[in-house]
Design a protein around this motif. Sequence first.
Motif, mmCIF file in Angstrom:
data_model
loop_
_atom_site.group_PDB
_atom_site.id
_atom_site.type_symbol
_atom_site.label_atom_id
_atom_site.label_comp_id
_atom_site.label_asym_id
_atom_site.label_seq_id
_atom_site.Cartn_x
_atom_site.Cartn_y
_atom_site.Cartn_z
ATOM 1 N N UNK A 148 5.687 -4.374 -5.036
ATOM 2 C CA UNK A 148 4.567 -5.219 -5.431
ATOM 3 C C UNK A 148 3.291 -4.438 -5.644
ATOM 4 N N UNK A 149 2.215 -4.912 -5.047
ATOM 5 C CA UNK A 149 0.899 -4.300 -5.260
ATOM 6 C C UNK A 149 0.831 -2.878 -4.735
ATOM 7 N N UNK A 150 1.753 -2.501 -3.863
ATOM 8 C CA UNK A 150 1.685 -1.184 -3.260
ATOM 9 C C UNK A 150 2.239 -0.077 -4.145
ATOM 10 N N UNK A 151 3.016 -0.411 -5.173
ATOM 11 C CA UNK A 151 3.659 0.657 -5.938
ATOM 12 C C UNK A 151 2.664 1.468 -6.755
ATOM 13 N N UNK A 152 1.475 0.944 -6.960
ATOM 14 C CA UNK A 152 0.430 1.707 -7.641
ATOM 15 C C UNK A 152 -0.506 2.414 -6.693
ATOM 16 N N UNK A 153 -0.162 2.442 -5.399
ATOM 17 C CA UNK A 153 -1.055 3.006 -4.385
ATOM 18 C C UNK A 153 -0.510 4.291 -3.769
ATOM 19 N N UNK A 154 0.317 5.002 -4.519
ATOM 20 C CA UNK A 154 0.878 6.259 -4.009
ATOM 21 C C UNK A 154 0.264 7.450 -4.728
ATOM 22 N N UNK A 155 0.116 8.535 -4.001
ATOM 23 C CA UNK A 155 -0.370 9.791 -4.567
ATOM 24 C C UNK A 155 0.612 10.285 -5.633
ATOM 25 N N UNK A 156 0.081 10.944 -6.672
ATOM 26 C CA UNK A 156 0.937 11.603 -7.651
ATOM 27 C C UNK A 156 1.374 10.701 -8.782
ATOM 28 N N UNK A 197 8.058 5.949 -1.044
ATOM 29 C CA UNK A 197 8.280 4.565 -1.449
ATOM 30 C C UNK A 197 9.307 3.874 -0.562
ATOM 31 N N UNK A 198 10.388 4.592 -0.236
ATOM 32 C CA UNK A 198 11.433 4.003 0.609
ATOM 33 C C UNK A 198 10.934 3.755 2.027
ATOM 34 N N UNK A 199 10.231 4.729 2.599
ATOM 35 C CA UNK A 199 9.695 4.536 3.954
ATOM 36 C C UNK A 199 8.645 3.430 3.983
ATOM 37 N N UNK A 200 7.811 3.380 2.946
ATOM 38 C CA UNK A 200 6.801 2.322 2.881
ATOM 39 C C UNK A 200 7.468 0.956 2.780
ATOM 40 N N UNK A 201 8.520 0.854 1.972
ATOM 41 C CA UNK A 201 9.239 -0.416 1.870
ATOM 42 C C UNK A 201 9.789 -0.835 3.230
ATOM 43 N N UNK A 202 10.338 0.121 3.965
ATOM 44 C CA UNK A 202 10.838 -0.190 5.296
ATOM 45 C C UNK A 202 9.738 -0.675 6.215
ATOM 46 N N UNK A 203 8.587 -0.015 6.176
ATOM 47 C CA UNK A 203 7.470 -0.433 7.026
ATOM 48 C C UNK A 203 7.018 -1.848 6.688
ATOM 49 N N UNK A 206 9.346 -4.497 7.874
ATOM 50 C CA UNK A 206 9.346 -4.688 9.327
ATOM 51 C C UNK A 206 7.970 -5.058 9.866
ATOM 52 N N UNK A 207 7.081 -5.513 8.995
ATOM 53 C CA UNK A 207 5.817 -6.080 9.447
ATOM 54 C C UNK A 207 4.720 -5.093 9.782
ATOM 55 N N UNK A 208 4.860 -3.834 9.379
ATOM 56 C CA UNK A 208 3.812 -2.850 9.644
ATOM 57 C C UNK A 208 2.612 -3.146 8.743
ATOM 58 N N UNK A 209 1.431 -3.204 9.329
ATOM 59 C CA UNK A 209 0.195 -3.363 8.559
ATOM 60 C C UNK A 209 -0.229 -1.997 8.023
ATOM 61 N N UNK A 210 -0.689 -1.942 6.778
ATOM 62 C CA UNK A 210 -1.050 -0.680 6.141
ATOM 63 C C UNK A 210 -2.455 -0.793 5.582
ATOM 64 N N UNK A 211 -3.305 0.186 5.939
ATOM 65 C CA UNK A 211 -4.696 0.202 5.497
ATOM 66 C C UNK A 211 -5.025 1.544 4.865
ATOM 67 N N UNK A 212 -5.804 1.526 3.796
ATOM 68 C CA UNK A 212 -6.242 2.754 3.141
ATOM 69 C C UNK A 212 -7.754 2.895 3.267
ATOM 70 N N UNK A 213 -8.250 4.089 2.909
ATOM 71 C CA UNK A 213 -9.686 4.396 2.951
ATOM 72 C C UNK A 213 -10.263 4.195 4.346
ATOM 73 N N UNK A 214 -9.481 4.558 5.354
ATOM 74 C CA UNK A 214 -9.915 4.448 6.752
ATOM 75 C C UNK A 214 -9.710 5.812 7.415
ATOM 76 N N UNK A 215 -10.789 6.494 7.698
ATOM 77 C CA UNK A 215 -10.712 7.824 8.301
ATOM 78 C C UNK A 215 -10.902 7.740 9.811
ATOM 79 N N UNK A 216 -9.899 8.195 10.561
ATOM 80 C CA UNK A 216 -10.040 8.257 12.009
ATOM 81 C C UNK A 216 -10.979 9.384 12.412
ATOM 82 N N UNK A 217 -11.943 9.073 13.276
ATOM 83 C CA UNK A 217 -12.929 10.085 13.663
ATOM 84 C C UNK A 217 -12.957 10.362 15.164
ATOM 85 N N UNK A 218 -12.499 9.413 15.975
ATOM 86 C CA UNK A 218 -12.583 9.624 17.424
ATOM 87 C C UNK A 218 -11.554 8.759 18.134
#
Length: 562
Positions: A148-156, A197-203, A206-218
Amino acid sequence: MQDNDSPETYDVVVLGSGAAGLCAALSAARSGATVAVFEKGELLGGTTCLSSAVAWLPNNRYAAEVGIEDSREHALAYLESLSNGMILPELAQAFVDTVPELLDWLDTTPLKMQLVPGYPDYHPERPGGMPGGGRSLEPGLFGFIDLGRWKGKLVGVPRRMTVGETPIGGGTGHLPAEVLAERELADVEGLGRGMIGALLQGCLDDGVAVYTSERGVRLLRGEQGRISGVTFEGSDGTRDVHARRGVVLATGGFEWDENLCRDFLRGPLRHPATVPTSTGDGLRMAMRVGAQLGNMREAWWAPVAVLPGQQANGAQAVQLVHRERTAPHSIMVNRLGRRFTNEATNYNALGGAFHQLDAHDFDYLNQPCWLIFDADHLDRYGAFGAAPGTEAPEWVIRADTPAELARSIDVPVEALEATLARWNEDVARGRDTEFRRGESIYDGFVGDKSEYPGVGSTLGSVARAPFYAVQIHSSTLGTKGGPRTDADGAVLDVDNCVIPGLFAAGNVMAAPTGMVYGGAGGTLGPALVFGYRAGRAAARGADHPLGSSSDSVDGVMEQATA
């Protein structure tokens, strides 16, 4: 990409969306945890998406199914023979022993692995080495339609083939038009994006929430010093996300941070062949909470050429130089116009040659480095994107004589002429008397397949005009140093005790294989194994608190050697 009202608490929080991070997230979710993945960049997949996605996984069932004999003992002996004392035995054992379990588990996910036929280990003549291949696996083709919407959100960019269809795996790198059209219609991909793509589909399944543009700092700490979450920086400012059971660092290496590279790496690194988000965020977070560091001088070294005027992933585009230095009719020379190594050796081993320091003038003797090839090489094998029999790219330096070429690249004319003369004499004799190029079964694997195995797959005179030169830089596929962990990826502090609630996998951790690059996929094999182990361990963190002195490295070492 996230909802503003997203939950602020999960059981497990994973930082990074490469193979290690997504494998950890899926493993944790399959273990009953609520999981979220946070990616620093706008796109998912990190450097894995740019890779071939080959994973070095010894003693696997795919090899056994085609009659290739391997064993736990052979795999451990091979790693030990290359370790130079830098591999902790408990990590080597955990890596090798987990391979069968990991592959069985992956069969229950969208990621299906398969054997890359015939791909030898990088040092196949060492004890336990596999000259006939069997340890390098790759993902099968994966369909992106359901992402779905995620297939355009991969590097490369999409690459619709397997390694076996590329020149690295013995193919041509070109698909018949009808095959390509069929795969485009089915929206299937292989290589790095296929794995992600395959690992993302699995996540997602199985209900894994995925967020982009979030940098962990501490990292956040709760009761008794347990890691309880992460502070993130995003477009809307900072926010704290809490983790009931554990935080998994999978943020990649630090090769894009000049200060960290200067302070830690053993030699020069230019133009990393990775995503620019690999700036050491996870390393810094771990250091702030007292993590013990290991393997900091090492990287997954690789030679690259800069592609002038081209950009990739927001940075200067580079090309890994593999086939050009392996196929016949090419050599590499240093600033003195002399050969300095076996050009056809594996890319990681070349790092040592690039880092040789001249004790007299206190400079790196083999930088700059030049790849030299002739008309026969270009006509038969092509180079740097040019098909066989076509013209070299305009940016490639060209000359009608070796002397003219030497002046163009600022190396001594007489030295380059003498180097070429000696090389051509050795080729005529069928033996590289200086650096033994072609003697290892690995050397010619990506060379001339019509002559493989045998020295003719990589030995060829450099004698027919015109002559060409391209500068080669010491680069990397990622750094290998970071927080030390136990066999389940739990991060250790400076007193060898587990930091409760903190885990690491992939290039952010101290590489479990030390300075060794065992074979094709030497990066992703351990990343998948320890991502799987770290995710599973993090998921049980609430029920099995960590941090006692019995969880120290010393304790594990005693068990491993008992």
